[in-house]
Design an enzyme around this catalytic site. Structure first.
Site, PDB file in Angstrom:
ATOM      1  N   TYR A  82      23.870  40.006  47.907  1.00  0.00           N
ATOM      2  CA  TYR A  82      23.114  39.192  46.951  1.00  0.00           C
ATOM      3  C   TYR A  82      22.551  37.975  47.686  1.00  0.00           C
ATOM      4  O   TYR A  82      23.279  37.300  48.419  1.00  0.00           O
ATOM      5  CB  TYR A  82      24.049  38.672  45.864  1.00  0.00           C
ATOM      6  N   GLU A  84      28.924  40.309  29.303  1.00  0.00           N
ATOM      7  CA  GLU A  84      29.039  39.630  28.015  1.00  0.00           C
ATOM      8  C   GLU A  84      27.890  39.999  27.076  1.00  0.00           C
ATOM      9  O   GLU A  84      28.044  39.944  25.851  1.00  0.00           O
ATOM     10  CB  GLU A  84      29.032  38.123  28.205  1.00  0.00           C
TER      11      GLU A  84
END
Length: 642
Positions: A549, A279
């Site tokens: 992660y 974004e």
């Protein structure tokens, strides 16, 4: 992309209040595209296959603080709100927006024992800033080239990335050094002029895209005596040409990910590069950090998408003389730029591969009794090369965190509601404190997607997995864009939290996850940290291994410098990761945070090659960011080492 995200892009367009188009200089198409003249005489049929100069109105305004939070992540109107009665997420940009989250408060209390009655610590916007050190003669010269600002807020916003360290200093307005000016070039030629000016006048340039770095790579070196000018690439956001026949696009490097994807989708195409930050992050940033996206299984990582780059260095412009699919001409200098982290020059233009939009996009999810079962499922899917566009495995802590963000039943239900809960926990006998979830995103023809789903369900059954539903897969996928907002709420509640990633071979991955979590727990115990969370997620798969992660946060009450404590624990965790055969990074780069491990990762000759590239392209250290093997602060240090 989910309908919610498409709607988000439209909403963000409507909220843009930028004055960019009014102040923008006219870009000469003969300069910005070497293909323009050739295309003037194309037939009408050819023009349908080839577009030139698509001016893009970005959703992100030049005054970023008008739309985005100045003190943290994302949009001003999008945030988690916690009070004694309810927990909710504001705004309408995300699927979770405007919804009550009735289970979040219980989860927060359980893990962090937070006093919700305490007022949140939202910082006040700064009113004082360090004085600009940019001499008037340089300022006047740069103003003749492009728009320039020495406004304090413009400089502060571009003084940092999004590390915990950066955000902490940002909220306190305590950076030891911020830029002295910001410039907004609009095309390659203006960048050349700015870099030439820097070489003549000996000031520092820091390229700046979306400001989403989590490696400290754009943070100003604290002891730099020379003036620092941030070169904000956001006005370089045009699509210079689009070849629909060759499936290529030439794009200015400052374009934001969501803008690029919106324009491509409007024409029936996709780039397919979708990092968590898409974004706000830019094409140039993806190149500079050697980025990876959530849909890399279908579209590739950034190095697989790039055909050609154009880069301005103090020694001149680097660009291959021909645009071909492959070139055997010695070492690939394109890969010197990929991952260079702004230390060698400014990426101005990129030729990218594009793909037609897939006819079918389908989400899915699978529930497994435990982490090991889910892991072996993903390993087998990779072994058979059946990976869908995205396939991610959440551990139990991640699953329960996602469950804490579930919305009210009127929205439609989420993981383990109703019959699913009964079937999975009662009939299948899964332990809610051990089960794990895989989220899937499949793209392609209807036949390809159906075949992929059938084969993956069959493999899942071998490891005890059961389908969890398409809606759960979509929620799990799109929540990725919301997770970054959690840290801002955490800071307001006396919790520091951050994520870090690694890549590791398949045979070492399980041990790495176990040992890293155990190391974090022991580090917390040594510091008497009672309230904390450590969790992990397998986000990307390859033939040879995967990306893991880790998410870690703890309650800071009782610590005078909680950020430093966090950094000490993360450093210990990274030492453990490396000891277990993992890398210092999968896609976030090195920056300043991971310099400690750089040489041992690439070898001493590898470090010398990097320094040799610096000497060849930027001998005066104009791009003095101090990332990777480059010592900070002293312009002559690179020369002295060669």
């Amino acid at each position: 992309m989910s309908p919610g995200l498409v709607t988000s892009a439209k909403n963000m367009l409507q909220n843009t209040a930028d004055d960019k188009n009014n102040k923008r200089k006219t870009v000469n198409s003969e300069k910005t595209s070497s293909f323009s003249d050739k295309n003037k005489n194309r037939s009408a049929d050819s023009k349908k296959k080839y577009e030139t100069i698509i001016k893009v109105k970005s959703v992100i305004p030049r005054r970023r603080q008008d739309l985005l939070k100045w003190y943290g992540w994302g949009y001003k109107d999008s945030m988690f709100v916690l009070d004694e009665n309810t927990t909710s997420f504001t705004g309408s940009r995300y699927l979770i927006g405007g919804k009550n989250l009735p289970y979040a408060k219980q989860w927060i209390k359980e893990h962090f024992d937070v006093d919700i009655s305490k007022p949140h610590k939202v910082p006040q916007i700064p009113t004082t800033f360090p004085k600009s050190r940019l001499p008037d003669n340089i300022k006047q010269e740069l103003e003749k080239i492009t728009l320039l600002s020495t406004d304090g807020m413009d400089r502060l916003i571009r003084a940092h990335g999004q590390t915990l360290h950066d955000v902490y200093h940002l909220r306190e307005n305590s950076f030891p050094r911020i830029p002295d000016a910001v410039v907004w070039p609009e095309n390659h030629e203006q960048v050349e002029e700015i870099v030439n000016s820097a070489s003549r006048h000996h000031f520092v340039i820091i390229p700046f895209g979306g400001g989403t770095s989590v490696s400290g790579s754009v943070t100003c070196p604290a002891n730099e005596d020379r003036p620092i000018v941030v070169l904000d690439t956001s006005d370089m956001n045009s699509i210079l040409w689009l070849d629909k026949e060759q499936l290529l696009a030439r794009v200015q490097a400052g374009i934001v990910g969501q803008d690029l994807e919106r324009e491509m989708r409007a024409r029936g195409f996709t780039v397919g590069h979708e990092p968590d930050s898409y974004e706000f992050s830019t094409l140039g940033g993806w190149v500079a950090t050697r980025a990876s996206g959530m849909k890399k299984n279908t579209y590739g990582n950034i190095e697989d998408l790039v055909v050609q780059t154009k880069v301005v260095t103090p020694r001149g412009v680097i660009e291959k003389s021909c645009r071909v699919p492959r070139l055997s001409c010695g070492p690939e200098w394109e890969h010197i730029i990929l991952g260079s982290e702004g230390c060698l020059g400014v990426v101005t233009e990129v030729t990218l591969k594009i793909r037609p939009l897939p006819p079918v996009v389908r989400y899915g999810s699978l529930v497994f009794p435990d982490w090991d079962s889910g892991f072996h499922f993903e390993r087998e899917v990779a072994r058979q090369r059946l990976q869908p566009s995205s396939i991610r495995l959440m551990d139990n802590e991640q699953f329960r965190f996602g469950h804490a963000l579930k919305m009210e039943q009127s929205w439609g239900g989420v993981l383990l509601d109703g019959l699913k809960r009964f079937y999975i926990t009662k009939i299948k006998g899964f332990d809610p404190l051990k089960l794990c979830v895989v989220t899937l995103l499949m793209e392609g023809s209807a036949e390809q997607v159906a075949d992929s789903e059938k084969k993956m369900n069959a493999i899942a059954a071998q490891y005890g997995g059961v389908p969890g539903g398409a809606k759960n897969g979509e929620i799990g996928y799109t929540l990725t864009f919301v997770i970054a907002y959690v840290r801002d709420l955490a800071l307001e509640c006396d919790i520091v939290a951050e994520s870090f990633e690694t890549s590791v071979s398949w045979e070492r991955a399980l041990a790495l996850c176990r040992n890293t979590k155990a190391r974090v727990r022991s580090e917390c115990a040594a510091r008497r940290i009672a309230h904390y969370l450590i969790s992990c997620r397998l986000t990307q798969t390859y033939d040879a291994g995967c990306c893991i992660y880790f998410y870690f946060g703890f309650k800071t009450v009782g610590f005078s410098d909680p950020v430093r404590v966090y950094e000490e624990i993360e450093e210990a965790a990274r030492d453990e990761i490396i000891a277990c055969g993992g890398s210092i990074s999968h896609h976030h780069g090195v920056g300043k945070l991971r310099k400690k491990w750089y040489t041992s990762t690439v070898s001493e000759p590898g470090r010398l090659l990097l320094l040799a590239a610096k000497q060849a392209l930027d001998p005066d250290n104009v791009f003095a960011l101090g990332n990777m093997a480059f010592d900070q602060y002293t312009p002559d240090v690179v020369k002295s080492k060669l």
